[in-house]
Design a protein around this motif. Structure first.
Motif, mmCIF file in Angstrom:
data_model
loop_
_atom_site.group_PDB
_atom_site.id
_atom_site.type_symbol
_atom_site.label_atom_id
_atom_site.label_comp_id
_atom_site.label_asym_id
_atom_site.label_seq_id
_atom_site.Cartn_x
_atom_site.Cartn_y
_atom_site.Cartn_z
ATOM 1 N N ARG A 49 -75.544 58.857 13.225
ATOM 2 C CA ARG A 49 -76.247 59.921 12.496
ATOM 3 C C ARG A 49 -76.448 61.106 13.428
ATOM 4 O O ARG A 49 -76.731 60.940 14.617
ATOM 5 N N VAL A 50 -76.298 62.318 12.870
ATOM 6 C CA VAL A 50 -76.424 63.555 13.631
ATOM 7 C C VAL A 50 -77.505 64.420 12.988
ATOM 8 O O VAL A 50 -77.528 64.592 11.764
ATOM 9 N N CYS A 83 -72.265 59.366 9.435
ATOM 10 C CA CYS A 83 -70.803 59.255 9.428
ATOM 11 C C CYS A 83 -70.405 57.813 9.701
ATOM 12 O O CYS A 83 -70.989 57.147 10.568
ATOM 13 N N VAL A 84 -69.421 57.313 8.962
ATOM 14 C CA VAL A 84 -68.879 55.974 9.192
ATOM 15 C C VAL A 84 -67.383 56.081 9.455
ATOM 16 O O VAL A 84 -66.684 56.878 8.826
ATOM 17 N N ILE A 85 -66.900 55.297 10.422
ATOM 18 C CA ILE A 85 -65.479 55.239 10.773
ATOM 19 C C ILE A 85 -65.045 53.796 10.593
ATOM 20 O O ILE A 85 -65.516 52.896 11.309
ATOM 21 N N ARG A 86 -64.136 53.555 9.657
ATOM 22 C CA ARG A 86 -63.704 52.183 9.343
ATOM 23 C C ARG A 86 -62.296 51.912 9.849
ATOM 24 O O ARG A 86 -61.483 52.822 9.991
ATOM 25 N N GLU A 133 -66.912 64.931 10.464
ATOM 26 C CA GLU A 133 -65.737 64.075 10.283
ATOM 27 C C GLU A 133 -64.618 64.469 11.230
ATOM 28 O O GLU A 133 -63.946 63.610 11.831
ATOM 29 N N SER A 134 -64.404 65.763 11.388
ATOM 30 C CA SER A 134 -63.308 66.251 12.232
ATOM 31 C C SER A 134 -63.534 65.941 13.701
ATOM 32 O O SER A 134 -62.613 65.508 14.409
ATOM 33 N N MET A 135 -64.760 66.139 14.182
ATOM 34 C CA MET A 135 -65.040 65.826 15.581
ATOM 35 C C MET A 135 -64.939 64.324 15.827
ATOM 36 O O MET A 135 -64.492 63.884 16.903
ATOM 37 N N ALA A 136 -65.328 63.507 14.842
ATOM 38 C CA ALA A 136 -65.162 62.056 14.981
ATOM 39 C C ALA A 136 -63.683 61.696 15.095
ATOM 40 O O ALA A 136 -63.290 60.852 15.914
ATOM 41 N N ALA A 137 -62.844 62.362 14.294
ATOM 42 C CA ALA A 137 -61.405 62.100 14.345
ATOM 43 C C ALA A 137 -60.827 62.471 15.703
ATOM 44 O O ALA A 137 -59.967 61.756 16.245
ATOM 45 N N LEU A 138 -61.290 63.586 16.272
ATOM 46 C CA LEU A 138 -60.781 64.005 17.584
ATOM 47 C C LEU A 138 -61.162 63.005 18.668
ATOM 48 O O LEU A 138 -60.380 62.736 19.588
#
Length: 418
Positions: free
Chosen positions: A330-331, A230-233, A375-380
């Protein structure tokens, strides 16, 4: 417990075969346009029955907003979200054999030990059906992050079993040292990822091999695991709450709370342990990045970073605080525990052994459907950290300006009195 977050709190509810699943969100900013159409795309990406290598359970996963909005605008009050379980089949689990024996590698035994009672069908709260509430809440968090700061979150399948998109080598033990990987995470988007269904690995060659690999395990009534990257930009610098709520610690907490996860690594990860410090260190350079709309960044009171790093072995986080560079991690997901092969187990009282062949519908590999969950857990995690930092900046802005400033000196940076 069943609540995640501090400033943006999400409480999920529901079991695998109850009437509905969903969540309550407390702390969503008011004044944002929001309808079910904003949430449904991620729900659809997560839903079962997407391909021949996912569970055939036929759930539409239609989300309904129950509260917290009026005329399509958030009120700042708790948002209730509900999804009906339309294709529940508790009878698949209601037989004498399954009542006597805990399923291997499931939570049947541990839930009984903890609560003294457990759901009689499916995995109850340990089922992946629980993640519906997470994905619905994450879609709302993502909309705010995108509107306010232009933050983008994209996940993809990076390996299935022994098949890797970017295989590690002695020369390049970590993706953080792979120019092809680093270039990809700068531009990868969900539309591109979803072109490579059913596995969601954005490489045709690797995707084809992964699909065949999963199908082989499915045909043998077996399962296989894999990893999600997962990448968060466009994340502002300064997010994260040391010492115990460091941003990478919060991400690890979030990811390892997802069912079937077995590992988490950020930036260079475990491969980075094989790289000397002279190569692993990330030199600072002047930043030219723009984070979010001009008015949005100014309105929300979090400044853009003046510096960035030339390399990004740190994965966008240093000292538990975001540094403005892309965050990537990475998970690892284990093979699905439910398989149709006969397996030995013991009765709940431990007095006798037996053989159990699991029934019901299941994924031979959970990784492709885990993409929107990651993606959703990263957003939270990011929205929670962002709202906390916004509160800190706003509180600071109410104070009179300091009479001291930081100025460069021959020996570095020193404090100067105005």
């Amino acid at each position: 417990m069943s609540t995640f977050g501090h400033a943006f709190k999400v409480t999920t509810y529901g079991e695998s075969h109850c009437r509905s699943v969903g969540c309550i969100i407390d702390g969503c900013p008011p004044g944002m346009e929001l309808t079910e159409a904003d949430i449904q795309p991620q729900m659809t990406r997560r839903r079962p029955g997407q391909s021949a290598i996912t569970t055939p359970r036929n759930e539409k996963d239609r989300v309904e907003i129950q509260s917290g909005t009026e005329f399509g605008v958030t009120l700042g009050t708790p948002i209730g979200l509900r999804v009906l379980n339309e294709d529940q089949r508790p009878k698949d689990y209601g037989n004498k054999t399954m009542d006597l024996y805990p399923r291997p590698s499931h939570a049947d035994w541990t839930y009984l030990e903890k609560y003294g009672v457990k759901a009689s069908s499916g995995g109850g709260r340990s089922s992946a059906r629980e993640t519906i509430g997470r994905v619905a809440a994450g879609a709302i968090a993502e909309k705010y992050l995108k509107l306010a700061y232009g933050i983008e979150i994209v996940a993809f399948t990076s390996s299935i079993g022994a098949v890797h998109m970017f295989p590690p080598t002695p020369e390049i033990p970590s993706p953080s040292q792979n120019p092809e990987f680093l270039k990809m995470i700068e531009t990868i988007d969900r539309e591109t990822v979803d072109k490579f269904l059913p596995v969601r690995c954005p490489s045709q060659e690797a995707s084809d091999r992964m699909t065949e690999y999963i199908a082989d395990f499915r045909d043998r009534n077996d399962s296989i695991g894999g990893t999600v990257t997962c990448v968060i930009r466009n994340v502002p610098s300064g997010l994260g709450e040391p010492c115990f709520d460091k941003l990478e610690a919060s991400l690890a907490h979030a990811m390892l709370s997802i069912p079937a996860t077995k590992g988490f690594e950020i930036g260079s990860g475990f491969g980075g342990c094989e790289i000397p410090g002279s190569i692993h260190n990330d030199p600072f350079i002047k930043s030219t990045a723009v984070h979010g709309p001009e008015t949005g960044a100014a309105r929300n009171g979090i400044p853009r970073p003046k510096l960035t790093t030339k390399t990004n072995n740190s994965g966008g986080i240093q000292g538990g605080i975001s540094n403005g560079a892309p965050i990537y991690f990475r998970v690892g997901f284990k093979p699905a525990a439910t398989i149709s092969q006969e397996q030995t187990t013991a009765t709940y009282d431990g007095e006798s052994e037996g053989v159990l062949a699991a029934k019901g519908r299941h994924d031979p590999c959970v990784v492709p459907r885990a993409i929107p969950i990651v993606e959703s857990m990263a957003a939270l995690v990011v929205i929670d950290a962002l709202l906390q930092q916004m509160g800190r900046h706003e509180a600071r802005r109410q104070l009179p300006p300091l009479k001291q400033t930081l100025e460069p000196s021959d020996n570095g940076v020193s404090m100067q009195t105005e």
